[in-house]
Write a protein that holds these residues in place. Structure first.
Motif, PDB file in Angstrom:
ATOM      1  N   GLY A   1      -5.584   4.543  14.630  1.00  0.00           N
ATOM      2  CA  GLY A   1      -4.486   4.930  13.832  1.00  0.00           C
ATOM      3  C   GLY A   1      -4.360   4.237  12.529  1.00  0.00           C
ATOM      4  O   GLY A   1      -3.915   5.088  11.501  1.00  0.00           O
ATOM      5  N   ALA A   2      -4.526   3.122  12.317  1.00  0.00           N
ATOM      6  CA  ALA A   2      -4.339   2.487  11.081  1.00  0.00           C
ATOM      7  C   ALA A   2      -5.455   3.027  10.299  1.00  0.00           C
ATOM      8  O   ALA A   2      -5.171   3.287   9.203  1.00  0.00           O
ATOM      9  N   ARG A   3      -6.736   3.346  10.778  1.00  0.00           N
ATOM     10  CA  ARG A   3      -7.801   3.661   9.914  1.00  0.00           C
ATOM     11  C   ARG A   3      -7.450   5.133   9.575  1.00  0.00           C
ATOM     12  O   ARG A   3      -7.549   5.603   8.161  1.00  0.00           O
ATOM     13  N   ALA A   4      -6.952   5.982  10.343  1.00  0.00           N
ATOM     14  CA  ALA A   4      -6.451   7.029   9.799  1.00  0.00           C
ATOM     15  C   ALA A   4      -5.450   7.237   8.839  1.00  0.00           C
ATOM     16  O   ALA A   4      -5.424   8.125   8.122  1.00  0.00           O
ATOM     17  N   VAL A   5      -4.369   6.485   9.129  1.00  0.00           N
ATOM     18  CA  VAL A   5      -3.396   6.454   7.864  1.00  0.00           C
ATOM     19  C   VAL A   5      -4.057   6.131   6.674  1.00  0.00           C
ATOM     20  O   VAL A   5      -3.686   6.406   5.616  1.00  0.00           O
ATOM     21  N   ARG A   6      -5.009   5.027   6.503  1.00  0.00           N
ATOM     22  CA  ARG A   6      -5.410   4.454   5.389  1.00  0.00           C
ATOM     23  C   ARG A   6      -6.399   5.408   4.776  1.00  0.00           C
ATOM     24  O   ARG A   6      -6.802   5.424   3.685  1.00  0.00           O
ATOM     25  N   SER A   7      -6.936   6.551   5.382  1.00  0.00           N
ATOM     26  CA  SER A   7      -7.700   7.502   4.959  1.00  0.00           C
ATOM     27  C   SER A   7      -6.990   8.544   4.188  1.00  0.00           C
ATOM     28  O   SER A   7      -7.290   9.320   3.544  1.00  0.00           O
ATOM     29  N   THR A   8      -5.809   8.514   4.532  1.00  0.00           N
ATOM     30  CA  THR A   8      -4.811   9.423   3.606  1.00  0.00           C
ATOM     31  C   THR A   8      -4.288   8.601   2.587  1.00  0.00           C
ATOM     32  O   THR A   8      -4.395   9.072   1.238  1.00  0.00           O
ATOM     33  N   PHE A   9      -3.449   7.409   2.733  1.00  0.00           N
ATOM     34  CA  PHE A   9      -2.933   6.755   1.925  1.00  0.00           C
ATOM     35  C   PHE A   9      -3.816   5.668   1.653  1.00  0.00           C
ATOM     36  O   PHE A   9      -3.923   4.373   2.111  1.00  0.00           O
ATOM     37  N   VAL A  10      -4.672   5.771   0.476  1.00  0.00           N
ATOM     38  CA  VAL A  10      -5.720   4.803   0.195  1.00  0.00           C
ATOM     39  C   VAL A  10      -5.329   3.652  -0.415  1.00  0.00           C
ATOM     40  O   VAL A  10      -5.786   2.464  -0.269  1.00  0.00           O
ATOM     41  N   SER A  11      -4.617   3.695  -1.702  1.00  0.00           N
ATOM     42  CA  SER A  11      -4.405   2.835  -2.458  1.00  0.00           C
ATOM     43  C   SER A  11      -3.053   2.850  -3.199  1.00  0.00           C
ATOM     44  O   SER A  11      -2.616   4.141  -3.330  1.00  0.00           O
ATOM     45  N   PHE A  12      -2.665   1.902  -3.857  1.00  0.00           N
ATOM     46  CA  PHE A  12      -1.407   2.231  -4.868  1.00  0.00           C
ATOM     47  C   PHE A  12      -1.615   0.959  -6.078  1.00  0.00           C
ATOM     48  O   PHE A  12      -2.287  -0.020  -6.084  1.00  0.00           O
ATOM     49  N   GLY A  13      -1.525   1.507  -7.331  1.00  0.00           N
ATOM     50  CA  GLY A  13      -1.433   0.638  -8.227  1.00  0.00           C
ATOM     51  C   GLY A  13      -0.159  -0.320  -8.375  1.00  0.00           C
ATOM     52  O   GLY A  13       0.753  -0.051  -7.816  1.00  0.00           O
ATOM     53  N   CYS A  14      -0.493  -1.526  -8.724  1.00  0.00           N
ATOM     54  CA  CYS A  14       0.595  -2.692  -8.520  1.00  0.00           C
ATOM     55  C   CYS A  14       0.146  -3.516  -9.839  1.00  0.00           C
ATOM     56  O   CYS A  14      -0.784  -4.038 -10.190  1.00  0.00           O
ATOM     57  N   CYS A  15       1.428  -3.968 -10.511  1.00  0.00           N
ATOM     58  CA  CYS A  15       1.550  -4.956 -11.598  1.00  0.00           C
ATOM     59  C   CYS A  15       1.403  -6.404 -11.086  1.00  0.00           C
ATOM     60  O   CYS A  15       0.419  -7.350 -11.505  1.00  0.00           O
ATOM     61  N   GLY A  16       2.208  -6.871 -10.313  1.00  0.00           N
ATOM     62  CA  GLY A  16       2.448  -8.052  -9.693  1.00  0.00           C
ATOM     63  C   GLY A  16       1.648  -8.212  -8.462  1.00  0.00           C
ATOM     64  O   GLY A  16       2.202  -7.616  -7.371  1.00  0.00           O
ATOM     65  N   VAL A  17       0.413  -8.632  -8.305  1.00  0.00           N
ATOM     66  CA  VAL A  17      -0.289  -8.488  -7.028  1.00  0.00           C
ATOM     67  C   VAL A  17      -0.034  -9.339  -6.022  1.00  0.00           C
ATOM     68  O   VAL A  17      -0.093  -8.827  -4.823  1.00  0.00           O
ATOM     69  N   THR A  18       0.604 -10.334  -6.231  1.00  0.00           N
ATOM     70  CA  THR A  18       1.089 -11.101  -5.082  1.00  0.00           C
ATOM     71  C   THR A  18       2.474 -10.742  -4.304  1.00  0.00           C
ATOM     72  O   THR A  18       2.886 -11.323  -3.387  1.00  0.00           O
ATOM     73  N   ASP A  19       3.084  -9.876  -5.089  1.00  0.00           N
ATOM     74  CA  ASP A  19       4.325  -9.299  -4.486  1.00  0.00           C
ATOM     75  C   ASP A  19       4.465  -8.649  -3.442  1.00  0.00           C
ATOM     76  O   ASP A  19       4.843  -9.084  -2.164  1.00  0.00           O
ATOM     77  N   PRO A  20       3.146  -7.662  -3.183  1.00  0.00           N
ATOM     78  CA  PRO A  20       3.003  -6.941  -1.933  1.00  0.00           C
ATOM     79  C   PRO A  20       2.598  -7.895  -0.732  1.00  0.00           C
ATOM     80  O   PRO A  20       2.828  -7.816   0.553  1.00  0.00           O
ATOM     81  N   VAL A  21       1.752  -8.743  -1.282  1.00  0.00           N
ATOM     82  CA  VAL A  21       0.937  -9.914  -0.233  1.00  0.00           C
ATOM     83  C   VAL A  21       2.189 -10.466   0.406  1.00  0.00           C
ATOM     84  O   VAL A  21       2.357 -10.895   1.543  1.00  0.00           O
ATOM     85  N   ASP A  22       3.059 -11.069  -0.404  1.00  0.00           N
ATOM     86  CA  ASP A  22       4.285 -11.906  -0.096  1.00  0.00           C
ATOM     87  C   ASP A  22       5.249 -11.084   0.957  1.00  0.00           C
ATOM     88  O   ASP A  22       5.616 -11.802   2.064  1.00  0.00           O
ATOM     89  N   ASP A  23       5.156  -9.895   0.580  1.00  0.00           N
ATOM     90  CA  ASP A  23       6.106  -9.251   1.515  1.00  0.00           C
ATOM     91  C   ASP A  23       5.403  -8.764   2.843  1.00  0.00           C
ATOM     92  O   ASP A  23       6.149  -8.927   4.064  1.00  0.00           O
TER      93      ASP A  23
END
Length: 300
Positions: free
Chosen positions: A253-275
């Motif tokens: 299921g996770a692989r299927a989701v990521r086949s649609t929502f592949v990536s997103f652009g981000c300025c503060g790289v560590t903010d998503p990681v911290d979340d």
């Protein structure tokens, strides 16, 4: 640019490096990028005990962003791609993707077909092409058009910006995600996705979409959910129910989701990681025990 060039290799060697994609480099800032990259490599080589270590360092993986202010952004994009791909350039960078927005003036579908055709003909093998499409009544057909393109060409959609009207509503984004799943087009999102959960920024007052909301909404779409169902998930403002939904995904299921929502652009790289760490969806490495040798990744 010098800060981005200096920090990106650090992120690429950190414990969360699997989450980090290429550095986004606007064609309009290409001179500043190449200058910063050369300066950084020279400075690093001076610090190396082995004077040849800097020469053997892996090239920086980048995604070139076409200049949307140009009436025709394609010549500048392909010119930059050609220049960086020339071994004689001496620039230690590898272009792994390009991103180009369909011109807003005129017929979007006609402009889209031209962009897709140009990318199909001129992109080197192994370079991913992202085509940014715009909001409007022809967006569903635009996504379907990209879905029929060669596999190395996919869609990009803007989810925010520097003004409130640039943020699509939850209903609008739900329709985009539902359509992407329906036609089978990989999707990259850009702008506004600073954090995992939908929230209102204190400084600007803008309400931002959350990338965890998007992941969960795509999962609903892939399970046959309606646009209204996706809208409901995109409207969630609490972390726990989103984390529960994402934990419930099995590997397929996770692989299927990521086949649609592949990536997103981000300025503060560590903010998503911290979340993700705060939500219990990502586990950082444990600190080394006293007296235990540490690795380079653990020290970061």
């Amino acid at each position: 640019m010098s800060q981005a060039v200096r920090e990106h290799p650090v992120h690429r060697s950190a414990w969360y490096s699997d989450l980090i994609g290429p550095l986004l480099v606007p064609v309009a800032q290409l001179d500043a990028f190449t200058r910063s990259l050369r300066d950084q490599r020279i400075d690093q080589q001076d610090l190396d005990d082995d004077t040849h270590a800097g020469e053997n360092r892996a090239p920086l993986r980048i995604s070139l962003i076409a200049d949307a202010k140009q009436p025709d952004p394609l010549p500048g994009l392909f010119g930059a791609l050609t220049a960086l791909s020339d071994p004689a350039s001496g620039v230690p960078a590898e272009v792994v993707a390009v991103e180009v927005a369909v011109p807003k003036e005129g017929d979007q579908l006609a402009g889209l077909r031209r962009v897709v055709d140009s990318l199909d003909r001129f992109l080197p093998q192994g370079v991913q092409g992202w085509v940014e499409v715009h909001r409007g009544p022809d967006l569903p057909e635009a996504l379907a058009t990209i879905a029929k393109a060669p596999a190395h060409i996919a869609a990009k959609f803007r989810t925010g910006g520097i003004e409130a009207h640039l943020f699509p509503s939850t209903a609008e984004l739900a329709a985009v995600l539902h359509r992407a799943v329906e036609v089978g087009v990989p999707l990259k999102l850009t702008a506004g996705l600073h954090n995992a959960v939908r929230h209102t920024a204190e400084v600007t007052g803008f309400t931002h979409h959350g990338f965890a909301n998007v992941l969960a909404a795509v999962a609903v779409a892939r399970d046959g959910g309606r646009v209204d169902d996706l809208d409901e998930v995109l409207s969630i403002t609490e972390a726990e129910p989103l984390a529960d939904r994402l934990r419930a995904l099995d590997e397929d299921g996770a692989r299927a989701v990521r086949s649609t929502f592949v990536s997103f652009g981000c300025c503060g790289v560590t903010d998503p990681v911290d979340d993700l760490v705060a939500m219990g969806l990502l586990e950082p490495p444990r600190p080394p025990e006293p007296g235990h040798p540490t690795t380079a990744k653990e020290s970061l």
